[in-house]
Write a protein that holds these residues in place. Sequence first.
Motif, mmCIF file in Angstrom:
data_model
loop_
_atom_site.group_PDB
_atom_site.id
_atom_site.type_symbol
_atom_site.label_atom_id
_atom_site.label_comp_id
_atom_site.label_asym_id
_atom_site.label_seq_id
_atom_site.Cartn_x
_atom_site.Cartn_y
_atom_site.Cartn_z
ATOM 1 N N GLU A 518 44.659 37.038 47.788
ATOM 2 C CA GLU A 518 44.236 38.364 47.344
ATOM 3 C C GLU A 518 44.294 39.393 48.463
ATOM 4 O OE1 GLU A 518 40.322 37.783 45.883
ATOM 5 O OE2 GLU A 518 40.940 36.729 44.057
ATOM 6 N N ALA A 519 44.611 38.997 49.685
ATOM 7 C CA ALA A 519 44.580 39.913 50.827
ATOM 8 C C ALA A 519 45.447 41.143 50.575
ATOM 9 C CB ALA A 519 45.046 39.195 52.089
ATOM 10 N N GLY A 520 44.858 42.311 50.746
ATOM 11 C CA GLY A 520 45.564 43.574 50.523
ATOM 12 C C GLY A 520 45.295 44.198 49.176
ATOM 13 N N SER A 521 44.588 43.496 48.292
ATOM 14 C CA SER A 521 44.365 43.995 46.932
ATOM 15 C C SER A 521 42.926 44.464 46.756
ATOM 16 C CB SER A 521 44.669 42.895 45.913
ATOM 17 O OG SER A 521 43.743 41.820 46.041
ATOM 18 N N TRP A 522 42.670 45.099 45.613
ATOM 19 C CA TRP A 522 41.325 45.548 45.232
ATOM 20 C C TRP A 522 41.038 45.149 43.795
ATOM 21 C CZ3 TRP A 522 44.322 48.966 48.167
ATOM 22 C CH2 TRP A 522 43.747 49.482 49.335
ATOM 23 N N HIS A 523 39.772 44.999 43.499
ATOM 24 C CA HIS A 523 39.330 44.922 42.109
ATOM 25 C C HIS A 523 37.867 45.303 42.038
ATOM 26 C CE1 HIS A 523 37.774 43.282 38.310
ATOM 27 N NE2 HIS A 523 38.959 43.630 37.869
ATOM 28 N N PHE A 524 37.530 46.153 41.060
ATOM 29 C CA PHE A 524 36.158 46.556 40.821
ATOM 30 C C PHE A 524 35.801 46.228 39.377
ATOM 31 C CE2 PHE A 524 37.852 49.674 43.931
ATOM 32 C CZ PHE A 524 37.108 49.268 45.029
ATOM 33 N N VAL A 525 34.592 45.809 39.157
ATOM 34 C CA VAL A 525 34.131 45.546 37.803
ATOM 35 C C VAL A 525 33.926 46.882 37.113
ATOM 36 C CG1 VAL A 525 32.313 44.517 36.396
ATOM 37 C CG2 VAL A 525 33.030 43.402 38.523
ATOM 38 N N ASP A 526 34.776 47.152 36.157
ATOM 39 C CA ASP A 526 34.771 48.448 35.478
ATOM 40 C C ASP A 526 35.337 48.240 34.080
ATOM 41 O OD1 ASP A 526 34.697 51.584 35.708
ATOM 42 O OD2 ASP A 526 36.707 51.115 34.961
ATOM 43 N N ARG A 527 34.763 48.912 33.110
ATOM 44 C CA ARG A 527 35.173 48.693 31.725
ATOM 45 C C ARG A 527 36.660 48.933 31.530
ATOM 46 N NH1 ARG A 527 33.232 52.255 26.424
ATOM 47 N NH2 ARG A 527 34.677 51.268 24.932
ATOM 48 N N TYR A 528 37.167 50.034 32.102
ATOM 49 C CA TYR A 528 38.574 50.359 31.887
ATOM 50 C C TYR A 528 39.466 49.704 32.941
ATOM 51 C CZ TYR A 528 36.427 53.784 28.822
ATOM 52 O OH TYR A 528 35.668 54.374 27.826
ATOM 53 N N GLY A 529 38.961 49.595 34.173
ATOM 54 C CA GLY A 529 39.757 48.976 35.216
ATOM 55 C C GLY A 529 40.023 47.515 34.969
ATOM 56 N N SER A 530 39.100 46.854 34.272
ATOM 57 C CA SER A 530 39.299 45.430 34.012
ATOM 58 C C SER A 530 40.444 45.179 33.050
ATOM 59 C CB SER A 530 38.005 44.825 33.445
ATOM 60 O OG SER A 530 36.968 44.893 34.407
ATOM 61 N N VAL A 531 40.776 46.184 32.220
ATOM 62 C CA VAL A 531 41.892 46.013 31.280
ATOM 63 C C VAL A 531 43.204 45.849 32.040
ATOM 64 C CG1 VAL A 531 43.196 47.108 29.414
ATOM 65 C CG2 VAL A 531 40.698 47.280 29.470
ATOM 66 N N GLY A 532 43.351 46.573 33.142
ATOM 67 C CA GLY A 532 44.553 46.430 33.960
ATOM 68 C C GLY A 532 44.414 45.383 35.035
ATOM 69 N N GLY A 533 43.172 45.007 35.335
ATOM 70 C CA GLY A 533 42.943 43.948 36.296
ATOM 71 C C GLY A 533 43.264 44.346 37.739
ATOM 72 N N ARG A 534 43.476 43.344 38.558
ATOM 73 C CA ARG A 534 43.660 43.542 40.000
ATOM 74 C C ARG A 534 44.938 44.313 40.313
ATOM 75 N NH1 ARG A 534 41.245 41.401 44.466
ATOM 76 N NH2 ARG A 534 39.893 40.166 43.089
ATOM 77 N N LEU A 535 45.990 44.112 39.550
ATOM 78 C CA LEU A 535 47.231 44.826 39.842
ATOM 79 C C LEU A 535 47.061 46.323 39.615
ATOM 80 C CD1 LEU A 535 50.809 43.794 39.493
ATOM 81 C CD2 LEU A 535 50.200 45.924 38.366
ATOM 82 N N TYR A 536 46.451 46.672 38.489
ATOM 83 C CA TYR A 536 46.205 48.083 38.199
ATOM 84 C C TYR A 536 45.341 48.716 39.289
ATOM 85 C CZ TYR A 536 43.030 51.683 36.359
ATOM 86 O OH TYR A 536 42.233 52.788 36.212
#
Length: 563
Positions: A518-536
């Motif tokens: 996962e190094a270099g990536s982001w992810h936040f727990v968010d209603r809309y952000g979770s639909v696109g996941g880590r890549l989004y």
Amino acid sequence: MPAPSEPSPRSALPAEAGSRRWKSDGNLPPPPAVAAPPAVAAADSAPTPPSAVPPASDPPSLAAHAPALEREESAGETQPRAAGWLRDDRVPAWLVSLILHMAVVLLLAMLTVGGGGDGRGEALRLGWTSDESDAPLMRLESEANELEQADEATAAAEPIQVAISPDQMTLQVDSPTAKPNPVVPDSPLRALSGGSDASSLMVNLAGGRLGDRSGAGRSAAVASGAATFESEAAVDDALRWLAAHQHNDGGWSFRLDDPHGPCQGECKNPLKNPDDAPTPRTAATGLALLAFLGAGHTHQSGEYSETVRRGIYFLRGQQLPSDYGVDLRSTQGSMYGHGIASFALAEAFALTGDEDLRDLLEGATMYSAWAQNRQGGWGYQPGGPGDITLTAWQIMALKTAEQREISSPTDVIPRAKQYVLSLANPERNRYGYKTPEPRLSTTAIGLVLMLYFGHQPGETEMTEGLDWIAFKGPSPTDVYYDYYAMLALHHSQHFGRMDFARTLRDHLLATQATEGHEAGSWHFVDRYGSVGGRLYTTAMCALILQTPYRYVPLSGSEKPFKL
């Protein structure tokens, strides 16, 4: 010295106090040392203003000696002569006059042309040559010739403002600090970004400019404080992560748990879609490409040129049969896929001018225009009920395509503006999603779109909306809002943009993954952000950090802007 409001061309050449050094033109030997008359020697310690230089036709040093010489001629040889070298009977009076004339003329020329003794002055020399090595220094036949020579010496010191053609006399500048063709040093970020330093990456286009996304442009953003070395390193880490998650067919997918994909579930948070909303691969591919393009990597240049080329090839292969242009929604996709993919293609075309992309982008633009609904917005499917988020991607794609003279029908943008205004509250300083009920994220989107439509940040409604965003600050999880808020504050050059950007930048640097797959990536727990996941989330965070150099602010000196 002349007043600052009345600059003198002669005073533009600096002089060294107390001494002057002759600078030869390369063909003539330096003048012999001649004792200067007291009046001129005193002036040698500092530059003489042109207005203080006596007329060449009546030098005071010559005028002072003229009566004495006349008396000696009339009195004959028995009369006493002046002391010093003037007593020498072998020196006739006419020769004395000639020598004095030569001394004054040479001193005037040295005062006018000579640079400072430390070499900082600029000596202008004419680019002619002579094969006569024994040519005399100067020939004085009469006082008229003296005046002519003095005028030529003075004219040689005048700055030349006009261009000289190759077949005319050339002008050279002999100065250790003169650099007619400065060489830009390699960017300190070049090793990190791999981005090209080519000036073509700063696209000057009618109505606006994409920013300088080259290594030099990114370095300039760091130097100005709009970015930091740490934030740019974070961008490059994100690009490495994105490149590692490209599929063999050249595209990207939000589904990182795909058993046939490059990640195969090694990264957490691949996608969470409780509403079963469409997640087209064209949208994932477009977002990834926008992140690479935002750092100056195109399919023609940059460390990731092959990555970008394969991504564009994938989008070309996703065209769906249509009588209304090029449909990039992808199978079981949506207008999100079409809009984001079109936006990426438009940026690639704007940055490179690659005519191979024109037909594809023209077809995508045509399809966007056809898919606009009656209210002027865009929905998930062509002609369907719209919302401000789907509408925003289409408008940004259309506006970017305009930069390479790919236009949509004349009523598309005016109708889109009316639709966005229909989502504004009565004060028109905040915007809603599908209704005028204001939200923070949709207000940021609405303000960006109004700037694209030509509204100025100084308008009351715009100022109030921008102030609200700046006061609220960035979100710790909603990168969709953060992306549009950064764009709105950047394009408007709002006074709170730096505080907003600094807070958000520090948050992103602290939350970027640094270990494992996962190094270099982001992810936040968010209603809309979770639909696109880590890549989004990773692609959007990279775009946020690139904001300072992705675009030239819309509220700059050039108006009106199209992008």
